[in-house]
Scaffold this motif. Structure first.
Motif: not given
Length: 223
Positions: A147-151, A157-158, A164-165, A187-189
């Protein structure tokens, strides 16, 4: 209880990390370090990403769907169940080992879905396909890097930042759907989607249908 057996390791291009494929009896797991990314017994939320999106495409003839991330095929199989015979589904998978596992040790999990004539598997960054044509997709489904907080890979992240959006908006047909899976709330995403004019539905549901960690799906329609 059987012990976990390490079957194989796959490097993530440009990520500096590796994925490990593990097996315990009939159960499979893909992990990075000590963190489990996916498990063959828990794919309810990944299936929901596809089924909820495909329900929005029921009135579209020959829809084109782009899936970012092959994983264990949960999203792909659910998409094929929800789409008609004239649909086309393109799956982008960055990690060559994941694509190889799908036809090797994970073949029983995939149940032959990669042989469906509606499916094309591309071993590349989904971002390249998103940028390849304007208004080319009825739906873009992203299940990339947790998801948006990648590992795994900073470059992922782009997909989820503002640019990206905007690229996703550009790639979608009018009224198309951007579906995003995440292992955790963000929430930020969601606010970023709304700030760019997307109409956003957020769904939270357990990984295995009735139990397990709660995952998040955003279904977003651009203005």
């Amino acid at each position: 209880m059987n012990e976990w057996v390490h079957l194989d390791t796959g490097d993530v291009p440009g990520g500096g990390k590796s994925l490990a494929l593990m097996q315990r009896g009939r159960e499979f797991s893909i992990v990075v370090g000590t963190i489990e990314l996916m498990n063959s017994t828990r794919g309810h939320s990944e299936e929901a990403l596809a089924s909820l999106t495909c329900a929005r495409l029921s009135d579209r003839p020959a829809p084109r769907v782009l899936i970012g991330g092959l994983g264990m095929g949960f999203t792909l199989r659910a998409a094929l169940r929800g789409l008609g015979p004239d649909a086309r589904v393109v799956v982008a998978e960055l990690v060559p080992a994941v694509a190889a596992w799908a036809r090797g040790p994970l073949a029983s999990v995939f149940e032959g879905c990669l042989d469906d004539p509606r499916v094309e598997l591309r071993e590349l960054d989904v971002n390249r396909l998103i940028q390849s044509e304007p208004a080319g997709w009825d739906a873009v489904l992203l299940d990339v890097d947790n998801g948006p907080e990648g590992l795994m890979r900073r470059a992922n992240d782009r997909l989820y930042d503002e640019w990206g959006l905007k690229r996703a908006q550009w790639a979608l047909k009018p009224g198309g759907t951007l579906g995003v899976w995440s292992g955790t709330p963000d929430r930020k995403f969601k606010a970023r989607l709304q700030r760019l004019g997307f109409t956003v539905d957020e769904v939270r549901l357990p990984a295995s249908g009735s139990s397990g960690p709660r995952h998040v799906i955003w279904l977003a329609t651009p203005p």
